[in-house]
Motif scaffolding. Sequence first.
Motif, PDB file in Angstrom:
ATOM      1  N   ILE A  30       0.831  -1.107   0.125  1.00  0.00           N
ATOM      2  CA  ILE A  30       0.112  -0.061  -0.105  1.00  0.00           C
ATOM      3  C   ILE A  30       0.924   1.275  -0.269  1.00  0.00           C
ATOM      4  N   LEU A  31       1.936   1.139   0.846  1.00  0.00           N
ATOM      5  CA  LEU A  31       2.742   2.289   0.908  1.00  0.00           C
ATOM      6  C   LEU A  31       3.485   2.908  -0.233  1.00  0.00           C
ATOM      7  N   THR A  32       4.146   1.789  -1.255  1.00  0.00           N
ATOM      8  CA  THR A  32       4.749   2.110  -2.394  1.00  0.00           C
ATOM      9  C   THR A  32       3.592   2.573  -3.432  1.00  0.00           C
ATOM     10  N   GLU A  33       2.679   1.777  -3.150  1.00  0.00           N
ATOM     11  CA  GLU A  33       1.705   2.228  -4.442  1.00  0.00           C
ATOM     12  C   GLU A  33       1.054   3.526  -4.279  1.00  0.00           C
ATOM     13  N   SER A  34       1.022   4.055  -2.907  1.00  0.00           N
ATOM     14  CA  SER A  34       0.385   5.334  -2.531  1.00  0.00           C
ATOM     15  C   SER A  34       1.661   6.324  -2.940  1.00  0.00           C
ATOM     16  N   ILE A  35       2.705   6.224  -2.824  1.00  0.00           N
ATOM     17  CA  ILE A  35       3.927   7.069  -3.095  1.00  0.00           C
ATOM     18  C   ILE A  35       4.011   7.299  -4.494  1.00  0.00           C
ATOM     19  N   TYR A  36       4.152   6.256  -5.130  1.00  0.00           N
ATOM     20  CA  TYR A  36       4.332   6.300  -6.867  1.00  0.00           C
ATOM     21  C   TYR A  36       2.956   6.457  -7.550  1.00  0.00           C
ATOM     22  N   ILE A  84       4.789  11.358 -11.297  1.00  0.00           N
ATOM     23  CA  ILE A  84       4.079  10.941 -10.405  1.00  0.00           C
ATOM     24  C   ILE A  84       2.851  11.799  -9.973  1.00  0.00           C
ATOM     25  N   ASP A  85       1.710  11.201  -9.883  1.00  0.00           N
ATOM     26  CA  ASP A  85       0.411  11.816  -9.620  1.00  0.00           C
ATOM     27  C   ASP A  85      -0.255  11.148  -8.564  1.00  0.00           C
ATOM     28  N   SER A  86      -0.039  11.450  -7.528  1.00  0.00           N
ATOM     29  CA  SER A  86      -0.638  10.780  -6.102  1.00  0.00           C
ATOM     30  C   SER A  86      -0.926  11.968  -5.186  1.00  0.00           C
ATOM     31  N   LYS A  87      -2.083  11.656  -4.304  1.00  0.00           N
ATOM     32  CA  LYS A  87      -2.290  12.686  -3.346  1.00  0.00           C
ATOM     33  C   LYS A  87      -2.160  11.824  -2.091  1.00  0.00           C
ATOM     34  N   LEU A  88      -1.760  12.813  -0.991  1.00  0.00           N
ATOM     35  CA  LEU A  88      -1.264  12.222   0.198  1.00  0.00           C
ATOM     36  C   LEU A  88      -2.790  11.762   1.030  1.00  0.00           C
ATOM     37  N   GLU A  89      -2.425  10.963   1.679  1.00  0.00           N
ATOM     38  CA  GLU A  89      -3.635  10.718   2.776  1.00  0.00           C
ATOM     39  C   GLU A  89      -3.128   9.405   3.662  1.00  0.00           C
ATOM     40  N   ARG A  90      -4.149   9.145   4.482  1.00  0.00           N
ATOM     41  CA  ARG A  90      -3.759   8.282   5.461  1.00  0.00           C
ATOM     42  C   ARG A  90      -4.352   6.871   4.877  1.00  0.00           C
ATOM     43  N   ALA A 135      -0.328  -4.657  14.709  1.00  0.00           N
ATOM     44  CA  ALA A 135      -0.554  -3.832  13.394  1.00  0.00           C
ATOM     45  C   ALA A 135       0.809  -3.535  12.924  1.00  0.00           C
ATOM     46  N   SER A 136       1.021  -3.244  11.532  1.00  0.00           N
ATOM     47  CA  SER A 136       2.226  -3.120  10.707  1.00  0.00           C
ATOM     48  C   SER A 136       1.932  -1.589  10.494  1.00  0.00           C
ATOM     49  N   ILE A 137       3.055  -1.123  10.778  1.00  0.00           N
ATOM     50  CA  ILE A 137       3.018   0.553  10.394  1.00  0.00           C
ATOM     51  C   ILE A 137       4.000   0.708   9.400  1.00  0.00           C
ATOM     52  N   ARG A 138       3.787   1.589   8.432  1.00  0.00           N
ATOM     53  CA  ARG A 138       4.702   1.780   7.522  1.00  0.00           C
ATOM     54  C   ARG A 138       4.403   3.412   7.021  1.00  0.00           C
ATOM     55  N   ILE A 139       5.338   4.117   7.272  1.00  0.00           N
ATOM     56  CA  ILE A 139       5.256   5.708   6.978  1.00  0.00           C
ATOM     57  C   ILE A 139       6.279   6.036   6.144  1.00  0.00           C
ATOM     58  N   GLY A 140       5.885   6.784   4.873  1.00  0.00           N
ATOM     59  CA  GLY A 140       7.033   6.785   3.761  1.00  0.00           C
ATOM     60  C   GLY A 140       7.012   7.950   2.997  1.00  0.00           C
ATOM     61  N   ARG A 141       7.811   8.373   2.144  1.00  0.00           N
ATOM     62  CA  ARG A 141       7.746   9.467   1.198  1.00  0.00           C
ATOM     63  C   ARG A 141       8.433   9.088   0.021  1.00  0.00           C
ATOM     64  N   PHE A 148       4.448  12.828   4.530  1.00  0.00           N
ATOM     65  CA  PHE A 148       4.359  11.329   4.816  1.00  0.00           C
ATOM     66  C   PHE A 148       3.289  10.875   4.331  1.00  0.00           C
ATOM     67  N   TRP A 149       3.219   9.500   3.845  1.00  0.00           N
ATOM     68  CA  TRP A 149       2.268   8.739   3.690  1.00  0.00           C
ATOM     69  C   TRP A 149       2.220   7.866   4.918  1.00  0.00           C
ATOM     70  N   GLU A 150       0.975   7.395   5.455  1.00  0.00           N
ATOM     71  CA  GLU A 150       0.839   6.799   6.772  1.00  0.00           C
ATOM     72  C   GLU A 150       0.095   5.522   6.601  1.00  0.00           C
ATOM     73  N   VAL A 151       0.464   4.352   6.608  1.00  0.00           N
ATOM     74  CA  VAL A 151      -0.255   3.155   6.385  1.00  0.00           C
ATOM     75  C   VAL A 151      -0.265   2.306   7.553  1.00  0.00           C
ATOM     76  N   ILE A 152      -1.362   1.721   8.000  1.00  0.00           N
ATOM     77  CA  ILE A 152      -1.535   1.005   9.125  1.00  0.00           C
ATOM     78  C   ILE A 152      -2.242  -0.307   8.718  1.00  0.00           C
ATOM     79  N   VAL A 153      -1.708  -1.485   8.949  1.00  0.00           N
ATOM     80  CA  VAL A 153      -2.554  -2.642   8.498  1.00  0.00           C
ATOM     81  C   VAL A 153      -2.685  -3.494   9.699  1.00  0.00           C
TER      82      VAL A 153
END
Lengths: 415, 433
Positions: free
Chosen positions: B158-164, B239-245, B256-262, B418-423
């Motif tokens: 989810i994180l890499t898909e969100s970033i790119y 890259i065309d993506s909008k930031l969200e949580r 829970a798995s936390i990944r935050i990134g940019r 930063f994108w914030e992903v919590i699974v």
Amino acid sequence: MIHYEKYTLDNGLTVLIEQDKTTTMAAVNVLYKVGSKNEDPDKTGFAHLFEHLMFGGSDNAPDFDTPLQMAGGENNAFTNNDYTNFYDVVPVQNIETALWLEADRMAHLTLNQEALDVQKKVVVEEFKEVCLNKPYGDTWHHLSALTYQKHHYQWPTIGKEISHIEKAHLGDVADFFQRYYHPQNAILSISSPLSSYEILTIVKKYFEEIPSHSTNYLQSPAEPEQRESRSLTVTGEIPIPMFVLAYHMPGRTHEEYYACDLISDILANGRSARLYNRLVKEIKCVSEIDCYLTGSMDNGLIIIEGKPAENVSIEECIQHVWHEIQLLQTELVDERELQKVKNKAVSSIAMSDLNVLNKAMSMAYFENLGQIEIMNEQEEYYESVTPQDIQAAAKKYLRLENMSQLNYLPAINPS
Amino acid sequence: MQQLRIAPNINPLNHIILPHVEQVVSNSGVPIYRIIKDDCEVVKCELVFLAGRPYESVALAATTTAFMLREGSKKLNSEEIAEQLDFYGATLNIKASLDTITVQVVCLKKYMTAIMDIIRQILLEPVFPESELQLMKDRRVQRLKIELAKNEVVSYRILTESIYGDRHPYGYNSSELLYQAITRQDIIDHYERFIHRNNCFIFLAGDVRGESIISSIETLLDELPTKEKISLDRRKLLIDSKLERAIKTTGNPLQASIRIGRKTFNRTHEDYYPFVFLSTVLGGYFSSRLTTNIREEKGLTYGIYSMLDTLLYDGSFMIATDVATDKVGETLSEIYKEMEILQNDLVPDEEMDLVRNYLAGNYINFFDGPFNSIKAIKSLVLSQIPLSDLKSLVDISQSINAHQVLDIAQKYLNRNDFWEVIVGASAQDRNID
């Protein structure tokens, strides 16, 4: 080939030294002869918890990691059923820092309630991350308990259950240190560009005066022979089914170890192995198949594990596995196939001998088996296995009465 | 135990011995980089093709082509290839990274020429049998089901898909549909466009001077076709993506798995080395701020780390950890607190020294022995960094000061970027504000 020299200090510490003039790094490995098999059945997971506490600092080095990192080094550790192993890899000009740190924590580790409480929490999270929160993560909890009824291999290194870790007391921790962490119960091995004389001088400086304690170790009972097959089916939140077949075999130093190891290679090492060729590629009944040995010091296991292809039952897969086992028992393996698995074994030994850390770990491992001399004879042992040895070992160990079967089934049928 | 009372002196690590890399060009024009170690029984040979995801016409073409190459050639079928490689005890890895397809073999020196002959058949005459392709798809889909049951895998995807973005070469994720869609013709096209002489680099390590080894490599290269190098369509890399949580609740709520990134940059960017330094301070080694705070002081996790992932055309920065579901809120606020501290306060001298030495030790280790060194060299060559810069790169990373680290933190560690992903955590138990 690892050219080593072996010394024993007056306090009983075994020291193994290898010189490799082509490297700029040094590997320092300390093996303590204590693993989860030495645990009390009501206090499992203790050896591994203690491994974590070994990083909590000692009398003269309140923080273990900082001086080592300042010296340009890295370190880590692992625990298994048989032993606990610590290692440091550092640019050789700072090898003395690594040896000093290892000696200081062997001599006087700092034990306090606060550090224990934090590491208990860390290990509980590790337990959850590795065993509970991953599909098939509790395989070894089920399999160890199914295959071993008396021997302490019946619980995995992480511990039988989380509560055992949560109720560890500081008093137990201090006793454990006293009992197992001293020179007599340790093996120090070093691989570096320095001569054995230079190394031994530093080793003596820091380790010679550390006293040894009693050798009253908790021993595991032996595992009685298995006389009938066992099975267990677990249902859980897993994406696809899995089966594991486990057969008892002798320990690591037994002469038949090599035939058993080559059997596991014939069945599953590489893409030309029998189970892969027959079950994955021809019949297409499994999507994954593997065979390996646990390789433990005491009575070990030959493991065959597989995941059925879509819409294939576990029973059908196992029929095909049995067919391959029967072939090993009834027909001699041909020369080329046997030579193939021997060649693979020999080249993997050559590849692992390229690195200082592998070499230091190897020396400690074989010394712990009580037979360091066989370290450099591995190739010969593999080469001497005959087709008859393979057949005999297959008949002796890959029997139904000697087998335990673990099935994993998804709780909710996806279809 | 008097001796233990005094800590040994720590010797400086400024003497980093760089490997001697021989750079030659084959008769057919392919660049070859080699590090020679005499009397080494084991040799390693790697052929690298710029044929990864940025070059794909169809999603997953790179990884499926890499996988299918060894599944049959004109003269040898899949089983025969496997049997011969195993007979020589060779380890052959053919895989696609995000940017490349690499063919890597490690084997005993005495078998190298025989192995090169098999690799020649794999690379020159692959037949990509339809039956093998179907089997590969079925097995990949089964494996994907298992991977998708792991929180850490889902959160990373989810994180890499969100970033790119989900159509970007570095952002899209494999799926059953994508596997089912790929055809034999897609693989043949990818192979024909990218597996050729003008798109190839070779890296060798070990005792590789022997004439028979060199001539077996030359033979292979002579036979590789010559083709026009295909230039990259850079529009795909926008890259065309909008930031969200992004929060995803899965069935297993134990942890829970936390990944935050940019998004960051590739390796040639001027901020690369100071950022590596900053990432090390924050979460790149055992005494890092995140590990010290979140693992060693609070016991919230088994592991936490930060990582700068650089690819040929872009890069990302990520912080990753797995924690008890009711500790997600606390963990996140501690992570952001540590990021903020690095934006506000200079890293103290002692800690700067510690990280400098830790990184110097890493460099010494990177360049220890031919097999480690060739890996480091490969990464420089592919990033088009001249090997003559090697010495200055080591020096640069050692001369970074606390003000540079502060600048980089202020530039890149803004929470809002930063994108914030919590699974794995449900809405009630994650305790997030």
